[in-house]
Design a protein around this motif. Structure first.
Motif, PDB file in Angstrom:
ATOM      1  N   GLU A  56      -7.089  17.897   9.454  1.00  0.00           N
ATOM      2  CA  GLU A  56      -6.729  16.683  10.199  1.00  0.00           C
ATOM      3  C   GLU A  56      -6.558  15.492   9.267  1.00  0.00           C
ATOM      4  N   ALA A  57      -7.441  15.353   8.275  1.00  0.00           N
ATOM      5  CA  ALA A  57      -7.329  14.253   7.312  1.00  0.00           C
ATOM      6  C   ALA A  57      -6.044  14.378   6.505  1.00  0.00           C
ATOM      7  N   ARG A  58      -5.719  15.595   6.078  1.00  0.00           N
ATOM      8  CA  ARG A  58      -4.477  15.820   5.333  1.00  0.00           C
ATOM      9  C   ARG A  58      -3.260  15.442   6.179  1.00  0.00           C
ATOM     10  N   GLU A  59      -3.289  15.799   7.438  1.00  0.00           N
ATOM     11  CA  GLU A  59      -2.185  15.474   8.341  1.00  0.00           C
ATOM     12  C   GLU A  59      -2.054  13.964   8.509  1.00  0.00           C
ATOM     13  N   GLN A  60      -3.184  13.300   8.669  1.00  0.00           N
ATOM     14  CA  GLN A  60      -3.172  11.843   8.827  1.00  0.00           C
ATOM     15  C   GLN A  60      -2.627  11.172   7.564  1.00  0.00           C
ATOM     16  N   ILE A  61      -3.059  11.632   6.396  1.00  0.00           N
ATOM     17  CA  ILE A  61      -2.567  11.061   5.139  1.00  0.00           C
ATOM     18  C   ILE A  61      -1.075  11.330   4.978  1.00  0.00           C
ATOM     19  N   ALA A  62      -0.631  12.509   5.331  1.00  0.00           N
ATOM     20  CA  ALA A  62       0.783  12.850   5.214  1.00  0.00           C
ATOM     21  C   ALA A  62       1.650  11.966   6.101  1.00  0.00           C
ATOM     22  N   ASN A  63       1.103  11.481   7.207  1.00  0.00           N
ATOM     23  CA  ASN A  63       1.844  10.636   8.138  1.00  0.00           C
ATOM     24  C   ASN A  63       1.676   9.150   7.860  1.00  0.00           C
ATOM     25  N   THR A  64       0.968   8.794   6.798  1.00  0.00           N
ATOM     26  CA  THR A  64       0.739   7.396   6.437  1.00  0.00           C
ATOM     27  C   THR A  64       1.616   7.054   5.238  1.00  0.00           C
ATOM     28  N   PRO A  65       2.319   5.917   5.289  1.00  0.00           N
ATOM     29  CA  PRO A  65       3.139   5.541   4.124  1.00  0.00           C
ATOM     30  C   PRO A  65       2.285   5.455   2.857  1.00  0.00           C
ATOM     31  N   ALA A  66       2.823   5.937   1.749  1.00  0.00           N
ATOM     32  CA  ALA A  66       2.092   5.942   0.477  1.00  0.00           C
ATOM     33  C   ALA A  66       1.666   4.528   0.088  1.00  0.00           C
ATOM     34  N   ALA A  67       2.470   3.523   0.391  1.00  0.00           N
ATOM     35  CA  ALA A  67       2.111   2.145   0.034  1.00  0.00           C
ATOM     36  C   ALA A  67       0.804   1.725   0.707  1.00  0.00           C
ATOM     37  N   VAL A  68       0.564   2.207   1.902  1.00  0.00           N
ATOM     38  CA  VAL A  68      -0.680   1.877   2.611  1.00  0.00           C
ATOM     39  C   VAL A  68      -1.869   2.563   1.941  1.00  0.00           C
ATOM     40  N   VAL A  69      -1.715   3.820   1.592  1.00  0.00           N
ATOM     41  CA  VAL A  69      -2.802   4.565   0.948  1.00  0.00           C
ATOM     42  C   VAL A  69      -3.101   3.962  -0.422  1.00  0.00           C
ATOM     43  N   VAL A  70      -2.064   3.677  -1.193  1.00  0.00           N
ATOM     44  CA  VAL A  70      -2.258   3.072  -2.514  1.00  0.00           C
ATOM     45  C   VAL A  70      -2.917   1.702  -2.367  1.00  0.00           C
ATOM     46  N   GLY A  71      -2.489   0.927  -1.380  1.00  0.00           N
ATOM     47  CA  GLY A  71      -3.098  -0.377  -1.133  1.00  0.00           C
ATOM     48  C   GLY A  71      -4.574  -0.272  -0.801  1.00  0.00           C
ATOM     49  N   GLU A 107       0.200  -4.605 -10.789  1.00  0.00           N
ATOM     50  CA  GLU A 107       1.294  -5.089 -11.630  1.00  0.00           C
ATOM     51  C   GLU A 107       2.256  -3.970 -12.010  1.00  0.00           C
ATOM     52  N   GLY A 108       1.749  -2.772 -12.173  1.00  0.00           N
ATOM     53  CA  GLY A 108       2.597  -1.642 -12.530  1.00  0.00           C
ATOM     54  C   GLY A 108       3.492  -1.173 -11.395  1.00  0.00           C
ATOM     55  N   LEU A 109       3.073  -1.445 -10.170  1.00  0.00           N
ATOM     56  CA  LEU A 109       3.863  -1.025  -9.000  1.00  0.00           C
ATOM     57  C   LEU A 109       4.522  -2.206  -8.298  1.00  0.00           C
ATOM     58  N   GLU A 110       4.727  -3.265  -9.037  1.00  0.00           N
ATOM     59  CA  GLU A 110       5.313  -4.471  -8.458  1.00  0.00           C
ATOM     60  C   GLU A 110       6.598  -4.141  -7.698  1.00  0.00           C
ATOM     61  N   ASP A 111       6.732  -4.757  -6.538  1.00  0.00           N
ATOM     62  CA  ASP A 111       7.880  -4.584  -5.640  1.00  0.00           C
ATOM     63  C   ASP A 111       7.932  -3.208  -4.972  1.00  0.00           C
ATOM     64  N   ARG A 112       6.829  -2.441  -5.059  1.00  0.00           N
ATOM     65  CA  ARG A 112       6.809  -1.126  -4.420  1.00  0.00           C
ATOM     66  C   ARG A 112       5.627  -0.967  -3.470  1.00  0.00           C
ATOM     67  N   LEU A 113       4.813  -2.001  -3.307  1.00  0.00           N
ATOM     68  CA  LEU A 113       3.580  -1.869  -2.527  1.00  0.00           C
ATOM     69  C   LEU A 113       3.711  -2.329  -1.076  1.00  0.00           C
ATOM     70  N   GLY A 114       4.926  -2.587  -0.648  1.00  0.00           N
ATOM     71  CA  GLY A 114       5.150  -2.876   0.763  1.00  0.00           C
ATOM     72  C   GLY A 114       4.667  -4.254   1.203  1.00  0.00           C
ATOM     73  N   GLU A 115       4.415  -4.346   2.490  1.00  0.00           N
ATOM     74  CA  GLU A 115       4.109  -5.640   3.104  1.00  0.00           C
ATOM     75  C   GLU A 115       2.792  -6.250   2.643  1.00  0.00           C
ATOM     76  N   HIS A 116       1.914  -5.469   2.052  1.00  0.00           N
ATOM     77  CA  HIS A 116       0.613  -5.993   1.628  1.00  0.00           C
ATOM     78  C   HIS A 116       0.570  -6.366   0.150  1.00  0.00           C
ATOM     79  N   GLU A 117       1.718  -6.318  -0.518  1.00  0.00           N
ATOM     80  CA  GLU A 117       1.740  -6.603  -1.953  1.00  0.00           C
ATOM     81  C   GLU A 117       1.239  -8.012  -2.268  1.00  0.00           C
TER      82      GLU A 117
END
Length: 155
Positions: A56-71, A107-117
């Motif tokens: 279930e956790a894997r499924e939830q992570i797979a359905n979450t945008p990577a920018a949110v998880v990285v954030g 700083e390394g992911l500048e302009d790729r972190l979505g709305e929470h950057e």
């Protein structure tokens, strides 16, 4: 398939790749067919529940945008830095590592972190400022202590 370590032993978990991460278990035919064969009913239920939770956790992570998880991970680094800065005495080296990791990420992911950057950049700025303030306060405290020792020696 991959395996998940549990107190009762390793449990196979379908990782969605259709491959086995480890060779099939050796032993009796029952054990080869059922990797949970050596577990008690209670251990088996726990292992199956853990495997289900992991799926279930894997499924939830797979359905979450990577920018949110990285954030979320970036904010974890922020918290780690803040925890080390708030220790008595502050652990500057551990705080520095967490803050540098946060900086590298943001700083390394500048302009790729979505709305929470913008929030992440502000958090990075604030934790860096806090680090400087705590470092200066510690240096000032050390200088005050040295001055007091010198005055006591002279007096």
């Amino acid at each position: 398939m991959s395996t998940l370590w549990t107190p009762g032993g390793e449990v196979p978990v379908d990782d969605g790749r259709g491959q086995s991460a480890s060779p099939p278990p050796q032993g009796t035919p029952d054990q080869a067919d059922d990797p949970l064969a050596g577990l008690s009913d209670e251990e088996r239920a726990q292992a199956e529940e853990l495997a289900q939770q992991l799926a279930e956790a894997r499924e939830q992570i797979a359905n979450t945008p990577a920018a949110v998880v990285v954030g979320n991970h970036a904010m974890g680094l922020y918290e780690l830095g803040a925890i080390h800065l708030s220790q008595q005495p502050p652990n500057l080296e551990e705080a520095r590592l967490a803050i540098d990791a946060l900086g590298t990420l943001v700083e390394g992911l500048e302009d790729r972190l979505g709305e929470h950057e913008a929030t992440l950049k502000e958090a990075l700025h604030q934790i860096r400022m806090a680090f400087v303030q705590v470092s200066r306060a510690m240096e000032g405290g050390a200088e005050d202590a040295e001055g007091s020792e010198e005055e006591a020696a002279e007096g």
